[in-house]
Design an enzyme around this catalytic site. Structure first.
Site, PDB file in Angstrom:
ATOM      1  N   GLY A 633       0.797  -1.227   0.000  1.00 10.68           N
ATOM      2  CA  GLY A 633       0.000   0.000   0.000  1.00 10.68           C
ATOM      3  C   GLY A 633       0.820   1.261   0.000  1.00 10.68           C
ATOM      4  N   GLU A 634       2.079   1.181   0.336  1.00 15.62           N
ATOM      5  CA  GLU A 634       2.921   2.369   0.405  1.00 15.62           C
ATOM      6  C   GLU A 634       3.404   2.750  -0.983  1.00 15.62           C
ATOM      7  OE1 GLU A 634       7.038   3.799   2.670  1.00 15.62           O
ATOM      8  OE2 GLU A 634       6.005   1.961   3.272  1.00 15.62           O
TER       9      GLU A 634
END
Length: 1694
Positions: A633-634
């Site tokens: 998700g980063e």
């Protein structure tokens, strides 16, 4: 046509065809069938003209030419092609007869060919197959009959598509016929056809024995209506008719067989090629699904599918070893059948699922060695997902799976193979573990709070079946173990279980699943050993641990796997692991690959570099990349991954983009588009134009073509880029309320609940493709090898996986269910679990199972018992009999149950309780009256409520409580009594015979088992006897029985048994209940008497061990009655079996030794009486076996010398010791081997262990002498004196018998300890009065020590030549006497030392003289600190002022009579100090005296060094005396205190005078005798110096002070207290001889010597003239020296 000639002519074919052609003509319509009629007539005419011709291989009909045969068959083809049943039916009958009689001969490859050029036989078969489409029921049956006959015929060989067409025709009849009979017959025909084809395939020949299809194979699963008995009978008749046609002998019928059996160019014969093709088509038939938009569960389609699966099942059941050894057929199973199973697995139709399970079971039972990878995939998909679905399962589907599991569990080898090849394979699922856990979930039922569609009855059925499966699993483990080890068959039989047990042989016959013993021919089959499998299992467990850690913390997981060497440490190897390993969390993989650390970054690069994007579309490449992980998700992590992806994509596709930057930006844009398009949270979706606009100028400032971006946009929007789902699932745990039941929390916590419940699989193309890829991957791995094992060690690992779930399931069912079948299966599971775990020495698991069964007996709470609890008691007894050799610690639980069971039986029979035996307060009732009385109590509720024993049992308690009902409170109701009585009746099912059989069976237990059995029985018995309310002796009596039963075992085993029994008897023998003690002692006596009948060889210790309980009880018992009983028992045993007693003497003497110290006189006298008889009459038996026996005898006699009841006994004991010494001296004892060393057992003589004895009797002298030595420290004077005299008399009388080494050791160990000085701690700061009193007196053994010292000297002198090496030790001992703070001891030491020198003076060497003199020197030096300590102590004592005033006035008559505590303590300290000082002076006086005597007696034996020591001793003493007298304050204080205490004061002045005088006299003697002295010593100078000191002492006393002398303030102070004149006069008078001696000594010096020393002496002489003297002797001496010596000096020198 002649009337005698049959219709159709003389040929065989004509005779058969003629009637049927005639029927066709008759049934044909002339107009409609004119051509047919014409053809039939022409053929009839032709046949009438023909006869059988020679064999023609090209002809289709036997006996006819090829042309005639084609012509003869043409009417049949025309009739079949016609749509009329009237003409088709005779044609079909004719064809059936032709095939049945093998008149038709052909090899047909394809029946679908048409035209005149096609073979007539092929056209005939094609026409027959076409008849099924007419819809006529009769034609359908006829067609089926023909097809079966055609396939069965050995003359007609059908190949390829022809067989497929025949099977399709039968399919069509089954699916399309309106007649149920025809449908069932069609199915029967199909079964028969397939049986024929695949039987020939197996044999690779046409002429094989064909079995008729069984109706069990024909029963329809899709349509139950077809299973009607009438229909089944019709089908049976049909198949019998079709198969059982008449055959004729046709010599040409074998012509085709030579061809069909030959292999084609592909390596397989045509027969097997046909079978392969037919099997493939059957698989395809089973995979037909509805077209898009149609009903996927169309009934007709499902019927066909079910039929295909049933046929496949039948084929697999009858498949032989050929299917395993032939790669093509095994490949067909993998490629087609497995695909069929895969595609059909998504259907919810029950019949399909059942068939899939049946087929899979066949594959598992027969083909598992070749289908290892496939089974590993299908087992979770078909079986485990259903088994693990507890909340919302399909009842029928789960029952099918449970039946499936039960059947496979009946094959022991299969269960072993599953565990070995899957649970021990790192790439395979844990099938057995998941099976067991799934069965546990099912047995526990639906978790509380969960909604379910199951009814209570269905849930109960699931529980029963699941526990049955678990019991079957552990049963097959036990069966396999017994088979491998060839031990006795373990087959628990119970009439209650017959209805639930299946016959495995019947199952095999029905299913056709006989174990394939030819598996070794498979190339994938290898044998393995337990060690390698253990490594693989351990590797898998650790590998899965690493995966689990990775799914939580990726970095730690990778480090763990690298450190444990599960994967390589290079980035490439880690990347390969992330791509290929199963069970990894896709999200965690993405997070790890997105890390910016150096190593994860390298792994990400290696991961992407391992992907090949060559020729892939951009969108397809991204999908391919994200197939193995989920993007993190980063944003930064995504950026790093996309950057590397762009670089790799451009490398694989150099012409795709201008640079990698373009690919990078576009990749990121695609990811954003995918999120935007498929995220429901995004409202405003990105349009195509927006996507194109966002990517403008990314290709080095240029735009990518819209025709490139547009399709990419459409592709992403329509088909989401999906990542693999997270493989981790939260554990599904049962409700804690169930877990708490029976303490199952800890058990269920051991079960692995982390397998998620799999959902139904959809048969989509992606899934199928994925699974097929898995098949390919597994087939290429080394781990696809199929392993087999025969080592039973593998069962340990299996039980480690299975035991906890099994224990939980069996326990829950047994507790919650009252269903007899379920509880019986649970108990059976318990029994087999105990059997397996016991034999495998899995102690924890075994004890858990045994404990659970024991708890479920409910013997601890009899009022709540049910039939299942009685069955549990039976199970406990069966376990005890069948697995007794391996129960070990678990025996305790079993014997506890037996004890409680026997208690209940006694209560039921009305027998008196054991408490009546123990309690002395209870009246002695007749046994018969007691039994009837208690039986009546049980029958009468009121009386029963008053019976404490019954109330305690009815009240019950916990299983672990030692006493049932003892700690429970509350009343017992009548209902509980009724339940108890009814439950007692239930126990009548088990008689006392079964109970006693267990104990009688103990003789058959092996050595380890009997020891464990006895140990457990001892624990149970101890708990019985320790009961405060209801003590019992059941187990105690059984222990005695066991001892009798097993006494004849080998001694090695018996000694282990007795070790346990002895500890138990000791514990019980120390009980407070004397009745129990007497019972135990009597039992021990009986056992000992029996044991002593067995002869014991020398150097063994069995008897001693056997009698050890008597010894320990005698030592620890506080009951005099018990001790007296033991003495009587031992006396009886010894006097009765004295000739057999060997090692038992040690225990006998130990007991008598303890008795000698007893407080009761009768015990002491009784023991001594026996001891006296033993020594007098049986002395020769004492030393028959070992030395320690005589040692113990001596110790025992010494013990009797301590008797305080009878002095005669003590004296007699000492006399017996002397008697023993005489016996030893006479040599009348049994000896050991003369070559043995003297390994003295006595610790006091341990120094002699390394010596050789010159006489073997020396062994026996050691304890005797050591014992006498110890007796010299006895507190009674008469004993001390007697022992000392006996000891030294023995040594003096018999010392010549001893070797020098032994005699020296006797000195060290027996004599020296007697002479050892007791340690005195001269601590004057201690305030204890007793301490000072004790130290102020002479020790109590001073007299003995004095006598001993004299005896020592006498003995040493007598054996001086032998023990001369001990001279230094003897001198040291005597010097220790001299150093003693006590005057008597010191005097004794000096006297003995002088006595020693008197006897040995001539024999002593210079060194030995030096040792004597140094001993005196050291003794003197060591005593000097005593004076210092006295001074320090006195300085701390203050004289009370009132005492001082009394002293000043000289009047003490009015002294107060009462002193306070502090003053009393000070006075006591003072008294002690005065005594110590006096003793100190006396010691030094004795040393001075010894020096003088030695000089006088042995002057000529001394050297200059010796004289130097003489001078040193006297000089140091003289100096010490002067130092002591220098403490004038102390002396004055002592003078006052002595006056107060009215005791003489210490002779300090006299001491000083004597020391100096003796020193000066010695100097004068040495000078006179002209003795040799060292060069550094000048006797004249020493005389002058000593005289100077003596003059100074006198002058100081007279008050003369020289010019250099300072004033002594303390002296002035004292002069104020004591009158100066009177005290000084007395002292001067005392010192007068001293100064006179000094003056005379000076005057005796020659002139030169006097002149040299005159200078320091002359002032002193002048000072003497000035002093006031107390005697005229000083003045006379001065006058003499001045007139003689000084006058001469003046005369000659001046």
């Amino acid at each position: 046509m002649s009337s005698s000639q049959p219709l159709g002519g003389a040929s065989r074919a004509g005779r058969l065809l003629g009637p049927y052609l005639d029927r066709i003509i008759k049934n044909a319509a002339w107009r409609k069938h004119s051509a047919l009629v014409s053809s039939c007539k022409s053929v009839l005419d032709l046949l009438e003209s023909l006869s059988d011709s020679p064999p023609d291989t090209t002809s289709s009909l036997a006996g006819l030419s090829a042309a005639d045969a084609d012509t003869a068959l043409r009417p049949l083809i025309l009739a079949l092609d016609d749509a009329s049943s009237k003409v088709a039916e005779p044609a079909l009958d004719a064809a059936h007869r032709l095939f049945s009689l093998s008149l038709l001969r052909a090899e047909i490859n394809d029946a679908a060919v048409s035209g005149e050029s096609a073979p007539v036989a092929a056209r005939l078969i094609g026409s027959v197959c076409a008849c099924g489409a007419m819809g006529e029921e009769s034609l359908e049956l006829a067609m089926l009959r023909v097809l079966v006959a055609a396939v069965r015929s050995t003359a007609v060989v059908l190949h390829g598509e022809c067989l497929v067409q025949i099977v399709k025709s039968c399919y069509n009849v089954y699916l399309g016929s309106q007649s149920a009979v025809n449908q069932l017959c069609a199915k029967t025909a199909l079964v028969q056809i397939l049986m024929i084809v695949f039987t020939r395939v197996e044999a690779d020949a046409v002429d094989v024995a064909i079995k008729t299809a069984l109706m069990a194979d024909v029963l329809d699963l899709a349509d139950k209506n077809l299973n009607d008995s009438n229909l089944v009978q019709a089908a049976r008749n049909f198949i019998n008719e079709a198969v059982g046609g008449d055959e004729v002998e046709v010599s040409e019928e074998k012509l085709w067989q030579g061809e069909v059996g030959e292999a084609d160019a592909g390596g397989m014969s045509k027969i097997r090629e046909d079978g392969f093709l037919l099997f493939k088509n059957l698989c395809k038939f089973s995979m037909k699904f509805a077209a898009p938009g149609e009903n996927p569960e169309d009934p007709l389609l499902l019927r066909g599918k079910v039929l295909s699966l049933e046929l496949l099942k039948m084929v697999m059941e009858n498949a032989g070893t050929f299917w395993l050894v032939n790669e093509r057929f095994l490949g067909a199973i993998k490629q087609y059948l497995c695909l069929s199973l895969l595609k059909n697995s998504a259907l919810s139709v029950m019949s399909v699922f059942q068939l899939l399970c049946s087929i899979f079971m066949i594959l598992l039972l027969k083909f598992r060695s070749g289908l290892k990878g496939e089974i590993g995939i299908f087992f979770p998909m078909l079986v485990l997902r259903v088994l693990e679905n507890v909340v919302q399962p399909s009842f029928l589907q789960k029952m099918t799976v449970l039946n499936f599991v039960e059947k496979i569990c009946q094959d022991p080898q299969l269960i072993i193979d599953i565990f070995v090849n899957y649970d021990c394979d790192v790439d395979a699922p844990n099938i057995l573990e998941r099976i067991v856990n799934g069965l546990l979930k099912t047995a526990l039922g639906v978790p509380a709070g969960s909604s379910t569609t199951l009814s209570p009855a269905q849930d109960s059925t699931f529980q029963t079946e699941s526990v049955k499966c678990l019991a079957t699993i552990v049963k097959c483990m036990g069966t396999w173990m017994d088979q491998q080890l060839r031990i006795k068959d373990f087959s628990p039989q119970s009439s209650d279980m017959d209805h639930s047990s299946d016959n495995s042989s019947a199952l095999n016959a029905e299913e056709g699943t006989n174990m394939d013993f030819d598996l070794q021919t498979d190339t994938n089959f290898v044998f393995s050993d337990a060690a390698s499998l253990e490594q693989r299992r351990a590797y898998k467990i650790e590998f899965q641990k690493g995966i689990s850690l990775f799914n939580r913390k990726p970095l730690k997981g990778i480090d763990f796997l690298i450190n444990t060497k599960k994967i390589g440490g290079s980035p490439e190897e880690v990347a390969s692991f992330l791509r290929s390993a199963t069970g990894l969390n896709a999200t965690m993989i993405g997070d790890f690959l997105g890390e910016r650390d150096e190593f994860p970054l390298k792994v990400m690069h290696a991961y992407v570099d391992s992907l090949n994007f060559d020729g892939m579309d951009f969108g397809e490449a991204i999908r391919f990349l994200l197939r193995g992980f989920r993007l993190p998700g980063e944003a930064q992590k995504i950026d790093r991954i996309m950057e590397k992806f762009a670089q790799r994509y451009c490398k694989c596709n150099p012409t795709a983009f201008t640079s990698a930057d373009t690919a990078y930006v576009l990749a990121y844009s695609v990811i954003m588009l995918n999120t935007d398009a498929h995220n429901s949270m995004v409202k405003d979706k990105m349009s195509k134009s927006d996507f194109i606009r966002n990517n403008r100028g990314i290709d080095d400032g240029k735009d990518l073509p819209e025709d490139y971006l547009g399709p990419l946009y459409d592709q992403i929007v329509k088909n989401e880029i999906k990542m693999n789902a997270d493989n981790s699932a939260p554990p599904n745990k049962q409700a804690s309320s169930i877990n708490k039941l029976l303490g199952l929390d800890s058990i269920l916590s051991l079960v692995n609940w982390k397998q998620k419940e799999e959902k139904a699989l959809g048969a989509n193309d992606m899934l199928i493709k994925h699974i097929q890829e898995q098949f390919k991957e597994k087939s290429g791995k080394l781990e696809s090898m199929f392993y087999s094992i025969t080592d039973t060690t593998i069962l340990r690992y299996m039980m480690e996986v299975c035991w906890a779930p099994m224990l939980a399931a069996f326990s829950v069912i047994l507790d919650q269910s009252d269903d007899k079948a379920a509880t019986s299966q649970s108990l059976l599971g318990f029994r087999y679990s105990v059997h397996v775990t016991s034999f495998l020495f899995m102690h924890t698991q075994r004890d858990a199972f045994v404990t659970s069964v024991a708890k479920f007996t409910y013997l601890h709470c009899a009022a709540d018992m049910k039939q299942k609890n009685v069955d549990a008691v039976k199970a406990i007894m069966s376990i005890a009999i069948e697995d007794g050799d391996y129960l070990q610690e678990a025996w305790e639980h079993i014997l506890t149950c037996l004890s409680r069971f026997e208690h209940l039986l006694l209560l039921g029979d009305g027998a008196p309780p054991d408490a009546s035996f123990f309690s002395a307060s209870l009246p002695d009732l007749d046994d018969k009256s007691q039994k009837s009385h208690l039986a009546a109590n049980l029958k009468k509720k009121g009386n029963a409520l008053q019976n404490p024993a019954v109330m305690a049992v009815v009240r019950g308690g916990s299983y672990d409580s030692a006493t049932v009902g003892a700690n429970s409170a509350g009343l017992v109701s009548s209902e509980q009594i009724n339940n108890f009585i009814s439950n007692i009746l239930l126990l009548d099912q088990i008689g006392s015979f079964e109970l006693n059989h267990i104990f009688a069976h103990s003789q058959r237990l092996n050595g380890d088992a009997i020891v464990a059995f006895v140990r457990a029985l001892c624990k149970v018995s101890m708990s019985e006897l320790q009961s405060p309310t209801d003590p019992r002796v059941f187990s105690l009596t059984k222990l005695v029985e066991i001892a009798h039963y097993n006494m004849n075992r080998i001694r090695l085993v018996w000694s282990r048994i007795w070790s346990v029994l002895s500890d138990f008897f000791v514990s019980v023998g120390l009980s407070e209940n004397l009745s129990v003690v007497f019972f135990v002692m009597d039992s021990l006596r009986q056992l000992a008497m029996k044991f002593l009948e067995r002869e014991e060889l020398a150097n063994y210790n069995f008897q001693n061990e056997f009698l050890r309980p008597f010894v320990v009880i005698m030592q620890k018992s506080t009951s005099s009655e018990t001790r007296e009983l033991i003495v009587r028992c031992i006396s009886q045993m010894v006097l009765t079996r004295v000739s057999n007693v060997k090692s038992g003497w040690k225990s006998v003497f130990t007991i008598f030794t303890i008795a000698a110290a007893d407080e009761r006189k009768n015990i002491v006298l009784l023991a001594f009486e026996t001891m006296e008889k033993i020594v007098r009459d049986y002395f020769r038996y004492i030393t028959e076996t070992e030395t320690t026996t005589f040692t113990d005898c001596v110790k025992c006699l010494i013990g009797f010398t301590n008797s305080r009841f009878n002095s005669d006994a003590s004296l007699n004991a000492i006399a017996f010791l002397r008697f023993c010494a005489v016996k030893l001296a006479e040599g009348g004892l049994v000896c050991y081997d003369e070559n043995d060393e003297c390994n003295h057992a006595n610790g006091d003589l341990s120094d002699s262990n390394n010596s050789k004895c010159k006489d073997n009797h020396i062994y026996f002298w050691v304890p005797l002498l050591a014992g006498l030595s110890k007796l010299t420290s006895d507190p009674r004077r008469i004993i001390r004196k007697g022992a000392l005299e006996v000891l030294f008399h023995i040594l003096k009388d018999h010392g010549h018998l001893f070797s020098s080494t032994f005699l020296i050791n006797i000195f060290k160990s027996a004599i020296y300890p007697i002479l050892k000085e007791p340690q005195i701690h001269d601590d004057y700061q201690v305030t204890s009065e007793d301490y000072y009193e004790q130290l102020g007196e002479e020790p109590s053994n001073a007299e003995i020590r004095a006598v001993a010292a004299g005896c020592l000297v006498d003995l040493f002198v007598a054996f001086f030549d032998v023990v001369r090496s001990q001279f230094m030790q003897v001198v040291e001992i005597l010097s220790s006497y001299i150093r003693s703070p006590y005057r008597q001891s010191s005097s004794t030491g000096v006297a003995c030392l002088l006595l020693l020198t008197e006897h040995l003076g001539r024999n002593l060497s210079e060194t030995e003289w030096r040792q004597i003199l140094l001993a005196l020197h050291n003794s003197a030096a060591s005593s000097f600190p005593v004076a210092k300590q006295v001074v320090e102590a006195m300085n701390k004592i203050e004289i009370p002022s009132r005492f001082q005033s009394y002293s000043d006035t000289g009047d003490c008559s009015d002294q107060g009579s009462v002193l306070d505590d502090e003053e009393d303590a000070n006075m006591e300290k003072t008294s002690y100090a005065i005594v110590k000082l006096k003793d100190h002076i006396a010691v030094l006086f004795s040393i001075i005296e010894a020096i003088q005597k030695l000089y006088e007696a042995h002057r000529k034996a001394f050297s200059s060094a010796h004289f130097a020591i003489f001078l040193s001793i006297l000089s140091s003493i003289a100096s010490h005396s002067s130092e002591l007298n220098s403490h004038t304050t102390l002396l004055q204080k002592l003078e006052r205190l002595c006056s107060l205490l009215e005791i003489p004061e210490p002779p300090a002045v006299h001491f000083e005078n004597e020391c100096h005088q003796n020193y000066l006299k010695l100097l004068k003697k040495m000078l006179r005798d002209n003795v040799p002295v060292p060069e550094e010593i000048c006797l004249v100078s020493l005389i002058a110096s000593e005289c100077q000191k003596m003059l100074n002492i006198y002058l100081t006393c007279a008050g003369y002070e020289s010019e250099k002398q300072s004033t002594d303030k303390e002296l002035i102070k004292l002069q104020r207290i004591i009158p100066l004149v009177s005290s000084k006069r007395e002292e001067l008078a005392a010192r007068t001889p001293l100064v006179v001696l000094a003056i005379k000594a000076l005057s005796e010096l020659d002139g030169d010597a006097f002149w040299r020393n005159l200078k320091p002496i002359f002032p002193l002489l002048v000072g003497l003239l000035r002093c006031e003297h107390g005697s005229r002797e000083v003045l006379l001496a001065l006058s003499d020296i001045f007139q003689s010596s000084i006058a001469q000096v003046i005369k000659h020198r001046l």
